[in-house]
Design a protein around this motif. Structure first.
Motif, PDB file in Angstrom:
ATOM      1  N   MET A  73       0.789  -1.272  -0.098  1.00 36.83           N
ATOM      2  CA  MET A  73       0.084   0.036  -0.003  1.00 36.83           C
ATOM      3  C   MET A  73       0.906   1.287   0.110  1.00 36.83           C
ATOM      4  O   MET A  73       1.986   1.097   0.630  1.00 36.83           O
ATOM      5  N   SER A  74       0.490   2.165  -0.573  1.00 36.25           N
ATOM      6  CA  SER A  74       1.107   3.490  -0.654  1.00 36.25           C
ATOM      7  C   SER A  74       0.372   4.499   0.215  1.00 36.25           C
ATOM      8  O   SER A  74      -0.887   4.308   0.535  1.00 36.25           O
ATOM      9  N   LEU A  75       0.778   5.417   0.830  1.00 38.73           N
ATOM     10  CA  LEU A  75       0.092   6.515   1.618  1.00 38.73           C
ATOM     11  C   LEU A  75      -0.843   7.075   0.648  1.00 38.73           C
ATOM     12  O   LEU A  75      -2.185   7.238   1.183  1.00 38.73           O
ATOM     13  N   ARG A  76      -0.642   7.272  -0.734  1.00 40.30           N
ATOM     14  CA  ARG A  76      -1.578   7.910  -1.555  1.00 40.30           C
ATOM     15  C   ARG A  76      -2.938   7.075  -1.573  1.00 40.30           C
ATOM     16  O   ARG A  76      -4.211   7.550  -1.578  1.00 40.30           O
ATOM     17  N   HIS A  77      -2.883   5.707  -1.452  1.00 37.19           N
ATOM     18  CA  HIS A  77      -3.811   5.077  -1.486  1.00 37.19           C
ATOM     19  C   HIS A  77      -4.798   5.022  -0.240  1.00 37.19           C
ATOM     20  O   HIS A  77      -6.063   4.964  -0.494  1.00 37.19           O
TER      21      HIS A  77
ATOM     22  N   TYR B 222      -5.898  17.472   9.145  1.00 37.55           N
ATOM     23  CA  TYR B 222      -5.678  17.251  10.425  1.00 37.55           C
ATOM     24  C   TYR B 222      -6.840  16.110  10.894  1.00 37.55           C
ATOM     25  O   TYR B 222      -6.387  15.240  11.367  1.00 37.55           O
ATOM     26  N   ASP B 223      -7.899  16.101  10.252  1.00 35.66           N
ATOM     27  CA  ASP B 223      -9.047  15.126  10.401  1.00 35.66           C
ATOM     28  C   ASP B 223      -8.321  13.603   9.875  1.00 35.66           C
ATOM     29  O   ASP B 223      -8.280  12.552  10.453  1.00 35.66           O
ATOM     30  N   LEU B 224      -7.695  13.612   8.699  1.00 32.84           N
ATOM     31  CA  LEU B 224      -7.036  12.649   8.100  1.00 32.84           C
ATOM     32  C   LEU B 224      -5.764  11.770   9.090  1.00 32.84           C
ATOM     33  O   LEU B 224      -6.007  10.670   9.182  1.00 32.84           O
ATOM     34  N   MET B 225      -5.115  12.761   9.426  1.00 33.99           N
ATOM     35  CA  MET B 225      -3.990  12.408  10.493  1.00 33.99           C
ATOM     36  C   MET B 225      -4.486  11.760  11.748  1.00 33.99           C
ATOM     37  O   MET B 225      -3.975  10.667  12.225  1.00 33.99           O
TER      38      MET B 225
ATOM     39  N   TYR C 152       0.782  15.750   4.613  1.00 32.69           N
ATOM     40  CA  TYR C 152       0.530  16.951   4.006  1.00 32.69           C
ATOM     41  C   TYR C 152       1.248  17.175   2.450  1.00 32.69           C
ATOM     42  O   TYR C 152       0.413  17.736   1.506  1.00 32.69           O
ATOM     43  N   THR C 153       2.397  16.361   2.302  1.00 32.30           N
ATOM     44  CA  THR C 153       2.863  16.456   1.265  1.00 32.30           C
ATOM     45  C   THR C 153       2.041  15.516   0.145  1.00 32.30           C
ATOM     46  O   THR C 153       1.945  15.936  -0.932  1.00 32.30           O
TER      47      THR C 153
ATOM     48  N   ASN D 105      -6.415  29.028   7.068  1.00 27.64           N
ATOM     49  CA  ASN D 105      -5.803  28.151   5.843  1.00 27.64           C
ATOM     50  C   ASN D 105      -6.131  26.544   5.950  1.00 27.64           C
ATOM     51  O   ASN D 105      -5.621  25.771   5.433  1.00 27.64           O
ATOM     52  N   ARG D 106      -7.118  26.257   6.781  1.00 27.28           N
ATOM     53  CA  ARG D 106      -7.867  24.929   6.699  1.00 27.28           C
ATOM     54  C   ARG D 106      -8.444  24.470   5.637  1.00 27.28           C
ATOM     55  O   ARG D 106      -9.378  25.220   5.036  1.00 27.28           O
ATOM     56  N   LYS D 107      -7.962  23.376   5.069  1.00 23.69           N
ATOM     57  CA  LYS D 107      -8.689  23.009   3.807  1.00 23.69           C
ATOM     58  C   LYS D 107      -9.320  21.523   4.009  1.00 23.69           C
ATOM     59  O   LYS D 107      -8.818  20.718   4.837  1.00 23.69           O
ATOM     60  N   GLU D 108     -10.395  21.492   3.248  1.00 19.99           N
ATOM     61  CA  GLU D 108     -11.089  19.948   3.441  1.00 19.99           C
ATOM     62  C   GLU D 108     -11.129  19.627   2.014  1.00 19.99           C
ATOM     63  O   GLU D 108     -11.272  20.206   1.156  1.00 19.99           O
ATOM     64  N   TYR D 109     -10.609  18.272   2.003  1.00 23.85           N
ATOM     65  CA  TYR D 109     -10.406  17.763   0.675  1.00 23.85           C
ATOM     66  C   TYR D 109     -11.514  16.402   0.304  1.00 23.85           C
ATOM     67  O   TYR D 109     -12.145  16.056   1.272  1.00 23.85           O
TER      68      TYR D 109
END
Length: 175
Positions: free
Chosen positions: A1-5, A20-23, A42-43, A63-67
């Motif tokens: 698995m990669s972090l991206r997936h 932050y939520d994902l972390m 974040y990278t 600068n909080r972003k939701e993805y």
């Protein structure tokens, strides 16, 4: 698995989330199978955005972003889940060290294995504590499949702990 997936999968399940939520989710649920640091996460969010696999759904204070995942991101996640064979772990530093424990005095070898068993006991205790205090299991996909991963983690750590304790007992004392 990669972090991206991992990120794509979480965003597919959650619909939208901030870094932050994902972390927080990585720390509680995925750290045992795929740990990530804040800077790595974040990278990766930046790369996924640049590649069009996720997009900024909302921007807030500080600068909080939701993805959210895009159609291309869902296609990439599906491709990885269905078509890319899973890589099996090939390296295990603990077993490599056990292979060479003959270079130590028997008591040192036993101590190494016992320390490993103790460490795994502590990990199992922390896992149980995290599950009790930080995870609210529901009927959603993350809960359903997260419980499966949690159960695997417990069994895996228990197996390794028990094996290390038994292996320590099998090392003969020095003459």
């Amino acid at each position: 698995m990669s972090l991206r997936h991992g990120v794509l999968g979480l965003l597919a399940e959650l619909e939208h989330a901030s870094g932050y939520d994902l972390m927080k989710i990585f720390d509680v649920s995925l750290a045992g199978v795929w740990p990530a640091t804040q800077s790595q996460l974040y990278t990766e969010l930046g790369k996924l955005t640049t590649e069009g696999l996720i997009e900024v759904a909302a921007e807030g204070a500080r600068n909080r972003k939701e993805y959210r995942i895009t159609a291309a991101g869902r296609a990439e996640l599906r491709h990885w889940l269905v078509e890319v064979p899973a890589r099996r772990p090939l390296r295990d530093e603990t077993l490599l060290r056990v292979f060479f424990l003959g270079q130590l005095e028997p008591e040192e070898a036993r101590d190494y294995l016992r320390r490993g068993a103790t460490y795994l006991d502590q990990r199992l205790e922390k896992l149980a504590e995290d599950e009790k205090n930080n995870i609210n299991w529901g009927d959603d996909n993350l809960s359903r499949y997260g419980r499966l991963v949690m159960e695997y983690g417990k069994r895996y750590l228990t197996l390794r702990r028990d094996w290390q304790a038994e292996a320590a007992d099998r090392i003969a004392p020095a003459d």
